[in-house]
Design an enzyme around this catalytic site. Structure first.
Site, PDB file in Angstrom:
ATOM      1  N   ASP A   1       0.842  -1.203   0.000  1.00 53.49           N
ATOM      2  CA  ASP A   1       0.000   0.000   0.000  1.00 53.49           C
ATOM      3  C   ASP A   1       0.876   1.253   0.000  1.00 53.49           C
ATOM      4  O   ASP A   1       0.376   2.377  -0.045  1.00 53.49           O
ATOM      5  CB  ASP A   1      -1.019  -0.010   1.154  1.00 53.49           C
ATOM      6  CG  ASP A   1      -0.376   0.087   2.521  1.00 53.49           C
ATOM      7  OD1 ASP A   1       0.866   0.006   2.621  1.00 53.49           O
ATOM      8  OD2 ASP A   1      -1.128   0.235   3.517  1.00 53.49           O
ATOM      9  N   SER A   2       2.199   1.056  -0.002  1.00 50.16           N
ATOM     10  CA  SER A   2       3.123   2.173  -0.229  1.00 50.16           C
ATOM     11  C   SER A   2       2.823   2.843  -1.566  1.00 50.16           C
ATOM     12  O   SER A   2       3.274   3.956  -1.827  1.00 50.16           O
ATOM     13  CB  SER A   2       4.574   1.684  -0.211  1.00 50.16           C
ATOM     14  OG  SER A   2       4.750   0.568  -1.057  1.00 50.16           O
TER      15      SER A   2
ATOM     16  N   ASP B   1      -1.167  -6.283  -0.149  1.00 51.59           N
ATOM     17  CA  ASP B   1      -1.122  -5.573   1.133  1.00 51.59           C
ATOM     18  C   ASP B   1      -2.525  -5.052   1.466  1.00 51.59           C
ATOM     19  O   ASP B   1      -3.090  -4.263   0.692  1.00 51.59           O
ATOM     20  CB  ASP B   1      -0.142  -4.399   0.969  1.00 51.59           C
ATOM     21  CG  ASP B   1       0.430  -3.931   2.279  1.00 51.59           C
ATOM     22  OD1 ASP B   1       0.141  -4.540   3.317  1.00 51.59           O
ATOM     23  OD2 ASP B   1       1.189  -2.936   2.240  1.00 51.59           O
TER      24      ASP B   1
ATOM     25  N   LYS C   1      -0.878  -9.359   3.308  1.00 53.41           N
ATOM     26  CA  LYS C   1      -0.136  -8.832   4.456  1.00 53.41           C
ATOM     27  C   LYS C   1      -1.034  -7.845   5.178  1.00 53.41           C
ATOM     28  O   LYS C   1      -1.795  -7.110   4.533  1.00 53.41           O
ATOM     29  CB  LYS C   1       1.130  -8.110   3.988  1.00 53.41           C
ATOM     30  CG  LYS C   1       1.894  -7.455   5.131  1.00 53.41           C
ATOM     31  CD  LYS C   1       3.214  -6.878   4.678  1.00 53.41           C
ATOM     32  CE  LYS C   1       3.116  -5.479   4.094  1.00 53.41           C
ATOM     33  NZ  LYS C   1       2.520  -4.468   4.992  1.00 53.41           N
TER      34      LYS C   1
ATOM     35  N   GLU D   1      -1.171  -5.189   8.910  1.00 53.05           N
ATOM     36  CA  GLU D   1      -0.351  -4.566   9.953  1.00 53.05           C
ATOM     37  C   GLU D   1      -0.922  -4.805  11.348  1.00 53.05           C
ATOM     38  O   GLU D   1      -2.144  -4.826  11.527  1.00 53.05           O
ATOM     39  CB  GLU D   1      -0.274  -3.041   9.701  1.00 53.05           C
ATOM     40  CG  GLU D   1       0.419  -2.684   8.392  1.00 53.05           C
ATOM     41  CD  GLU D   1       0.534  -1.177   8.167  1.00 53.05           C
ATOM     42  OE1 GLU D   1       0.186  -0.387   9.081  1.00 53.05           O
ATOM     43  OE2 GLU D   1       0.964  -0.776   7.076  1.00 53.05           O
TER      44      GLU D   1
ATOM     45  N   GLU E   1       9.497  -3.597  10.600  1.00 54.89           N
ATOM     46  CA  GLU E   1       9.858  -2.316   9.973  1.00 54.89           C
ATOM     47  C   GLU E   1      10.352  -1.323  11.023  1.00 54.89           C
ATOM     48  O   GLU E   1       9.682  -1.077  12.040  1.00 54.89           O
ATOM     49  CB  GLU E   1       8.640  -1.734   9.224  1.00 54.89           C
ATOM     50  CG  GLU E   1       8.953  -0.381   8.580  1.00 54.89           C
ATOM     51  CD  GLU E   1       7.979   0.038   7.490  1.00 54.89           C
ATOM     52  OE1 GLU E   1       7.084  -0.757   7.159  1.00 54.89           O
ATOM     53  OE2 GLU E   1       8.133   1.151   6.986  1.00 54.89           O
TER      54      GLU E   1
HETATM   55  O1  KIV Z   1       3.498  -1.031   1.638  1.00 53.92           O
HETATM   56  C1  KIV Z   1       4.641  -1.478   1.579  1.00 53.92           C
HETATM   57  O2  KIV Z   1       5.360  -1.324   0.586  1.00 53.92           O
HETATM   58  C2  KIV Z   1       5.126  -2.229   2.726  1.00 53.92           C
HETATM   59  C3  KIV Z   1       6.548  -2.643   2.750  1.00 53.92           C
HETATM   60  C4  KIV Z   1       7.459  -1.504   2.833  1.00 53.92           C
HETATM   61  C5  KIV Z   1       6.814  -3.643   3.824  1.00 53.92           C
HETATM   62  O3  KIV Z   1       4.381  -2.467   3.612  1.00 53.92           O
END
Ligand code: KIV
Length: 262
Positions: free
Chosen positions: A42-43, A81, A110, A112, A179
């Site tokens: 989600d970056s 994510d 993934k 959090e 992280e």
């Molecule tokens: O969103 C993302 O790119 C991430 C990674 C940096 C672990 O969560």
């Protein structure tokens, strides 16, 4: 790369290499380089959409980019994510949204957090959706931290993070991203867990490493945390190329005879 293979790597002592990807073009390049895992992070809210943080990313955004990446990937493991609010509200919403990632082509998701999401992790795992945890500086909690700050620096914070990691493993997570945590703490977590740890700003002792693709390639330079190492300077190259193109068109040098049809 399958989930069992991913977990086996820790036992074999072979590092897991993870990179984020958001589109088909880069997914192919990343895979061609032999990277094990493509994380549709989600970056993308920051590096693709240009926002200040990841909080405005939606399920629709994530599914769109997951489809692009998964559609272009042959061997690597694709992980989607889960964005803010797609798993926090209830276990039911978490299962439905995680399932949509698998329908879009991801092999895992993934999310959090520690203790508050353990029931989500258990439910997803029970229904056959592999889950990667994410602890330490979790960007969706940026406002609670008051900025992107290293986590687990004091004894209490470090012990709590270790307990969260153990709880995620017990709930069925197949890996945990760490992280922005001190290297010693990442080592403690890595030595305690039987599942792989994937570090980003977590020092050299994790079982694997992840970086945001545009940071790694030197494309995104608005905010560069200490843990980023640019392995290329593509923004500089892109600027040079674009300026040369502009100049050559202005000067009538491009297109020349060799770029013309006769
Ligand atoms: O969103 C993302 O790119 C991430 C990674 C940096 C672990 O969560």
């Amino acid at each position: 790369m399958t989930i069992p293979e991913f977990k086996r790597r820790k036992r074999e002592g072979k590092k897991l290499i993870v990179v984020t990807a958001y589109d088909a073009l880069f997914a192919r390049i990343v895979e061609q380089a032999g990277i094990d895992v493509l994380l549709v992070g989600d970056s993308l809210g920051v590096v693709v959409q240009g926002n200040k943080n990841t909080l405005s990313v939606t399920m629709e955004d994530m599914l769109y980019h997951t489809k692009l990446v998964a559609g272009a990937t042959q061997q690597a493991l694709v992980i989607g994510d889960m964005p803010f609010l797609s798993y926090q509200v209830s276990v039911e919403e978490a299962v439905r949204n995680a399932g949509r990632f698998l329908q879009a082509g991801a092999a895992a998701v993934k999310l959090e957090g520690g203790a508050p999401v353990v029931d989500r992790v258990a439910a997803l795992t029970k229904f056959g959706i592999p889950v990667m945890g994410h602890l330490g500086m979790t960007p969706q909690s940026v406002h609670q931290y008051g900025g992107y700050k290293v986590q687990g620096k004091d004894r209490h914070g470090a012990d709590a993070l270790l307990e969260d990691a153990k709880a995620l493993e017990a709930a069925g997570a197949f890996a945990v991203v760490l992280e922005a945590v001190p290297a010693d703490l990442a080592r403690r977590v890595t030595e305690t867990l039987t599942i792989p740890t994937i570090g980003i700003g977590a020092g050299p002792y994790c079982d694997g490493q992840v970086l945001v693709l545009y940071d790694l390639l030197g494309l995104f330079d608005e905010f560069t945390p200490k843990f980023v190492k640019p392995y290329a300077h593509l923004k500089v190259d892109a600027l040079q190329a674009l300026r040369r193109y502009k100049e050559e068109v202005e000067q009538g040098k491009f297109p020349s005879d060799s770029e013309s049809y006769h």
